[in-house]
Design a protein around this motif. Structure first.
Motif, short mmCIF file in Angstrom:
data_model
loop_
_atom_site.label_atom_id
_atom_site.label_comp_id
_atom_site.label_asym_id
_atom_site.label_seq_id
_atom_site.Cartn_x
_atom_site.Cartn_y
_atom_site.Cartn_z
N VAL A 66 -43.46 -27.03 -11.32
CA VAL A 66 -41.97 -26.41 -10.85
C VAL A 66 -40.96 -26.32 -11.75
N GLY A 72 -37.61 -31.96 -8.97
CA GLY A 72 -36.71 -33.27 -8.92
C GLY A 72 -36.04 -32.84 -7.36
N ARG A 73 -36.02 -31.58 -6.99
CA ARG A 73 -34.52 -31.26 -5.38
C ARG A 73 -35.95 -31.60 -4.42
N GLY A 74 -37.75 -31.72 -4.35
CA GLY A 74 -37.70 -31.94 -3.49
C GLY A 74 -38.70 -30.11 -3.28
N GLY A 76 -41.59 -29.54 -5.16
CA GLY A 76 -42.84 -29.82 -4.92
C GLY A 76 -43.57 -30.56 -3.53
N ARG A 77 -42.28 -31.11 -3.05
CA ARG A 77 -43.11 -31.55 -1.69
C ARG A 77 -43.23 -30.52 -0.43
N TRP A 105 -43.95 -39.10 -11.39
CA TRP A 105 -43.83 -37.87 -10.77
C TRP A 105 -45.20 -37.08 -10.50
N ASN A 106 -47.00 -37.45 -11.31
CA ASN A 106 -47.29 -37.00 -11.13
C ASN A 106 -48.47 -38.63 -10.01
N PHE A 109 -46.69 -39.86 -7.50
CA PHE A 109 -46.42 -38.67 -6.20
C PHE A 109 -46.67 -38.63 -5.47
C1 LIG Z 1 -44.88 -32.31 -10.44
C2 LIG Z 1 -43.84 -31.73 -10.21
C3 LIG Z 1 -44.94 -30.63 -9.19
C4 LIG Z 1 -43.19 -32.16 -8.65
O1 LIG Z 1 -42.28 -31.45 -8.26
P1 LIG Z 1 -40.81 -31.46 -7.95
O2 LIG Z 1 -39.90 -30.49 -7.31
O3 LIG Z 1 -39.98 -31.74 -9.25
O4 LIG Z 1 -40.92 -32.92 -7.03
P2 LIG Z 1 -39.96 -33.10 -5.81
O5 LIG Z 1 -38.69 -32.86 -6.01
O6 LIG Z 1 -40.68 -33.11 -4.90
O7 LIG Z 1 -39.94 -34.57 -5.94
C5 LIG Z 1 -41.14 -35.39 -5.43
C6 LIG Z 1 -41.21 -37.13 -6.12
O8 LIG Z 1 -41.26 -37.05 -8.01
C7 LIG Z 1 -40.38 -37.80 -8.33
N1 LIG Z 1 -40.45 -36.55 -9.27
C8 LIG Z 1 -39.91 -35.42 -9.82
N2 LIG Z 1 -39.41 -34.84 -10.78
C9 LIG Z 1 -39.44 -36.75 -11.47
C10 LIG Z 1 -39.36 -37.18 -13.30
N3 LIG Z 1 -38.97 -36.19 -13.74
N4 LIG Z 1 -38.92 -38.85 -13.17
C11 LIG Z 1 -39.39 -39.36 -12.17
N5 LIG Z 1 -39.15 -38.71 -10.95
C12 LIG Z 1 -39.26 -37.56 -10.83
C13 LIG Z 1 -39.16 -37.19 -7.51
O9 LIG Z 1 -38.05 -38.71 -7.50
C14 LIG Z 1 -39.65 -37.58 -5.50
O10 LIG Z 1 -39.56 -38.55 -5.72
P3 LIG Z 1 -38.86 -39.06 -3.69
O11 LIG Z 1 -39.52 -37.65 -3.22
O12 LIG Z 1 -39.79 -40.14 -3.11
O13 LIG Z 1 -37.95 -38.89 -4.13
C15 LIG Z 1 -42.99 -30.96 -11.18
O14 LIG Z 1 -42.10 -32.16 -11.03
C16 LIG Z 1 -43.32 -30.85 -11.86
O15 LIG Z 1 -43.81 -29.54 -11.77
N6 LIG Z 1 -43.68 -31.31 -13.61
C17 LIG Z 1 -43.95 -31.04 -14.26
C18 LIG Z 1 -45.26 -30.23 -14.59
C19 LIG Z 1 -46.08 -31.79 -13.72
O16 LIG Z 1 -45.93 -32.90 -13.94
N7 LIG Z 1 -47.22 -31.09 -12.82
C20 LIG Z 1 -48.54 -31.52 -11.97
C21 LIG Z 1 -49.61 -31.80 -12.66
S1 LIG Z 1 -50.91 -32.41 -11.96
#
Ligand SMILES: CC(C)(COP(=O)(O)OP(=O)(O)OC[C@H]1O[C@@H](n2cnc3c(N)ncnc32)[C@H](O)[C@@H]1OP(=O)(O)O)[C@@H](O)C(=O)NCCC(=O)NCCS
Length: 146
Positions: A66, A72-74, A76-77, A105-106, A109
């Motif tokens: 993402v 962090g806005r939902g 990925g979920r 968040w890995n 999550f």
């Molecule tokens: C992992 C990823 C795909 C999740 O997508 P996202 O849209 O950011 O996540 P969401 O908003 O759907 O939230 C998912 C959960 O992760 C948490 N989260 C997301 N980013 C976070 C951060 N930087 N720190 C802490 N928690 C985090 C959210 O609080 C949420 O928890 P909740 O639903 O219990 O509140 C995205 O954060 C990403 O691309 N991260 C960087 C690359 C990565 O980690 N890729 C995956 C490798 S396996």
């Protein structure tokens, strides 16, 4: 997208190359051809993608990212939820991935989405071994029974 998403790893205990790495577009062509590459658009911009590969009755998530500004806005979920429903509708039995165990968040999550740590499949062990060779430690394989 990969480079933007990876900026979330700044200050985390992950190899520095992850912050600058981006796959060549060709890397995702097989998933695109297979119909297992999804993107999320917001206001005309692609803000997320998920690429996966089906092997037998299992769909493996090769990559999910993402854009940093949209994290962090939902997004990925919702994206993973969409792929779970797609895989169920396609009659698949499992969804798998490998990820960092300790990045909040890995591993935690995906656990919140129902994935459990499970590295019994030789194919997943091979992926973990290849990642370890690249310097990626603290990784685990996770599986969601559909
Ligand atoms: C992992 C990823 C795909 C999740 O997508 P996202 O849209 O950011 O996540 P969401 O908003 O759907 O939230 C998912 C959960 O992760 C948490 N989260 C997301 N980013 C976070 C951060 N930087 N720190 C802490 N928690 C985090 C959210 O609080 C949420 O928890 P909740 O639903 O219990 O509140 C995205 O954060 C990403 O691309 N991260 C960087 C690359 C990565 O980690 N890729 C995956 C490798 S396996």
């Amino acid at each position: 997208m990969e480079r933007s998403a990876a900026q979330a790893f700044q200050g985390r205990d992950v190899p520095a190359f992850l912050l600058v790495h981006a796959s060549p577009p060709e890397a995702w062509r097989p998933q695109l051809k297979a119909g297992t590459l999804w993107v999320v658009e917001s206001e005309g911009q692609v803000v997320a993608f998920l690429a996966a590969t089906a092997t037998g009755d299992r769909l493996h998530i090769d990559e999910v990212d993402v854009d940093l500004g949209a994290q962090g806005r939902g997004v990925g979920r919702r994206l993973i939820g969409h792929v779970v429903r797609w895989a169920r509708d396609a009659g698949l039995a499992q969804l798998s991935l490998t990820t960092f165990r300790s990045v909040p968040w890995n591993g935690p999550f995906y656990a919140s989405l129902g994935f459990v740590e499970d590295a019994r499949l030789p194919e997943l062990q091979a992926i973990l071994a290849a990642e370890a060779d690249k310097g990626l430690s603290d990784r685990c394989a996770m599986v969601l029974a559909l």
